[in-house]
Design an enzyme around this catalytic site. Structure first.
Site, PDB file in Angstrom:
ATOM      1  N   ALA A 177      23.239  -6.208  20.232  1.00  0.00           N
ATOM      2  CA  ALA A 177      23.847  -4.433  20.396  1.00  0.00           C
ATOM      3  C   ALA A 177      25.290  -3.970  20.949  1.00  0.00           C
ATOM      4  O   ALA A 177      25.130  -5.232  21.752  1.00  0.00           O
ATOM      5  CB  ALA A 177      23.364  -3.210  20.862  1.00  0.00           C
ATOM      6  N   LYS A 178      26.435  -3.625  20.368  1.00  0.00           N
ATOM      7  CA  LYS A 178      27.713  -3.646  21.208  1.00  0.00           C
ATOM      8  C   LYS A 178      27.399  -2.599  22.135  1.00  0.00           C
ATOM      9  O   LYS A 178      27.427  -0.841  21.742  1.00  0.00           O
ATOM     10  CB  LYS A 178      28.750  -2.941  20.603  1.00  0.00           C
ATOM     11  CG  LYS A 178      30.157  -3.298  21.079  1.00  0.00           C
ATOM     12  CD  LYS A 178      31.076  -3.034  20.036  1.00  0.00           C
ATOM     13  CE  LYS A 178      32.640  -2.362  21.005  1.00  0.00           C
ATOM     14  NZ  LYS A 178      32.877  -1.342  21.467  1.00  0.00           N
ATOM     15  N   TYR A 179      27.116  -2.712  23.270  1.00  0.00           N
ATOM     16  CA  TYR A 179      26.446  -1.820  24.062  1.00  0.00           C
ATOM     17  C   TYR A 179      27.782  -0.959  25.365  1.00  0.00           C
ATOM     18  O   TYR A 179      28.565  -1.761  25.859  1.00  0.00           O
ATOM     19  CB  TYR A 179      25.362  -1.595  25.548  1.00  0.00           C
ATOM     20  CG  TYR A 179      24.757  -1.220  26.103  1.00  0.00           C
ATOM     21  CD1 TYR A 179      23.603  -0.149  25.257  1.00  0.00           C
ATOM     22  CD2 TYR A 179      24.518  -0.549  27.112  1.00  0.00           C
ATOM     23  CE1 TYR A 179      21.930   0.537  25.179  1.00  0.00           C
ATOM     24  CE2 TYR A 179      23.784   0.573  26.665  1.00  0.00           C
ATOM     25  CZ  TYR A 179      22.919   1.212  26.296  1.00  0.00           C
ATOM     26  OH  TYR A 179      22.204   2.582  27.296  1.00  0.00           O
TER      27      TYR A 179
END
Length: 340
Positions: A177-179
């Site tokens: 995930a691109k958090y």
């Protein structure tokens, strides 16, 4: 890699986010075709040559929302071909609905992408049930691609809870995930999903993430890498080698270059006194023009003008962003010259 599905084990190091280079007339709403093909090819190849671990395209400042379908397809294909399998290319297929997102994913698969940076439809907020179903539908339709969940609460109108992350982690293709922030939500989500989804922080928060959960913080995303990846790569190496002193110093210097880049209102605000704009999150209001101005200021990749309607931004903030890009590139230059 090239056409090999991105797996959890592949999500490590620096995942660079690249802009979609634009022609000089790109801010003109009448422009027919705005992709600068030559710079797109050169920029993707440069990032790969300089050592990033993956390239992600067509997120927010990749302007996925404002590209024509022809431009989106051409950039996806050009980036994959330019990299030529040397590092994974993560395409950005996000649209306003499931069916067209699946069509884009199939195209990305067919031209050799390894995975997708997958945002949710954002016209209306998705319910928790619809959020999980959306990811399941696209994963089942295109099982050949690994999925990096694009976790951007302001854009997608909600924050994924630890329970939702647990459900998404059950989808085999969801590997990362691109958090956003490294906070209690990140900590709780990481604790919930274990070794199945890598919740990547931004590089300027990677040191903190590594302190909180070193066994779960193997990768970071970096838009700043498109200003020159060296500072992020040096941080990666220091973290990998357990060199805490170097990592802490690099983290400090990286954050210093960002001081002009995230203008906020409030008692500790950093914004020009002459501005008449007031907003809870000025960066969120002008994300695309500020990101492209920062990258343009650094001069590593020429992002070109911003495509409408997001091309409007206060001149003062744009100049602050350019200065932030120049400061990042100066940091990279200092590191090359041995000032580490």
């Amino acid at each position: 890699m090239g056409s090999q599905r991105l797996e959890y084990e592949d999500v490590e190091g620096i995942f660079s986010i690249m802009p979609t280079p634009a022609t000089d007339d790109a801010s003109d709403p009448a422009a027919e075709y705005t992709l600068d093909r030559e710079e797109a090819e050169r920029g993707a190849r440069q990032l790969a040559d300089d050592g990033v671990d993956a390239i992600m395209i067509n997120g927010t400042f990749g302007e996925a929302a404002t590209l024509t379908e022809e431009e989106w397809k051409d950039f996806t294909r050009i980036a994959v071909e330019a990299v030529d399998g040397d590092v994974p290319v993560i395409a950005g297929p996000t649209t306003l609905n499931t069916r067209s997102t699946i069509r884009r994913m199939k195209y990305a698969r067919d031209v050799g992408a390894d995975g997708v940076l997958l945002g949710r439809p954002m016209w209306l907020e998705l319910s928790p049930e619809a959020t999980v179903e959306f990811h399941r539908h696209v994963a089942e339709a295109v099982p050949e691609l690994g999925i990096i969940v694009y976790h951007n609460p302001p854009a997608f109108k909600n924050r994924l809870t630890p329970k939702l992350w647990e459900e998404l982690a059950e989808i085999p293709q969801v590997v990362g995930a691109k958090y956003g922030a490294v906070d209690a939500g990140w900590r709780d989500a990481v604790s919930s999903i274990g070794d199945s989804v890598q919740l990547m922080p931004i590089e300027r928060k990677w040191y903190l993430a590594n302190e909180l959960a070193p066994e779960r913080a193997n990768a970071a995303w970096s838009g700043s890498a498109s200003c020159d990846p060296l500072p992020a790569l040096r941080l990666r190496d220091a973290i990998d080698e357990g060199d805490d002193e170097t990592a802490r110093e690099l983290n400090y210097r990286i954050n210093k270059t960002n001081e002009k880049f995230y203008p906020q209102v409030g008692p500790e605000a950093v914004y020009p006194e002459t501005m008449n704009v007031r907003h809870d999150d000025l960066y969120g209001l002008y994300t695309i023009p500020l990101q492209k101005a920062r990258i343009g200021g650094a001069g590593y990749i020429d992002p070109g003008p911003v495509r409408p309607p997001y091309h409007v931004a206060p001149d003062e903030l744009v100049e602050m962003a350019r200065e932030s890009g120049r400061e990042w590139r100066q940091l990279a230059s200092d590191l090359r010259d041995g000032d580490n």
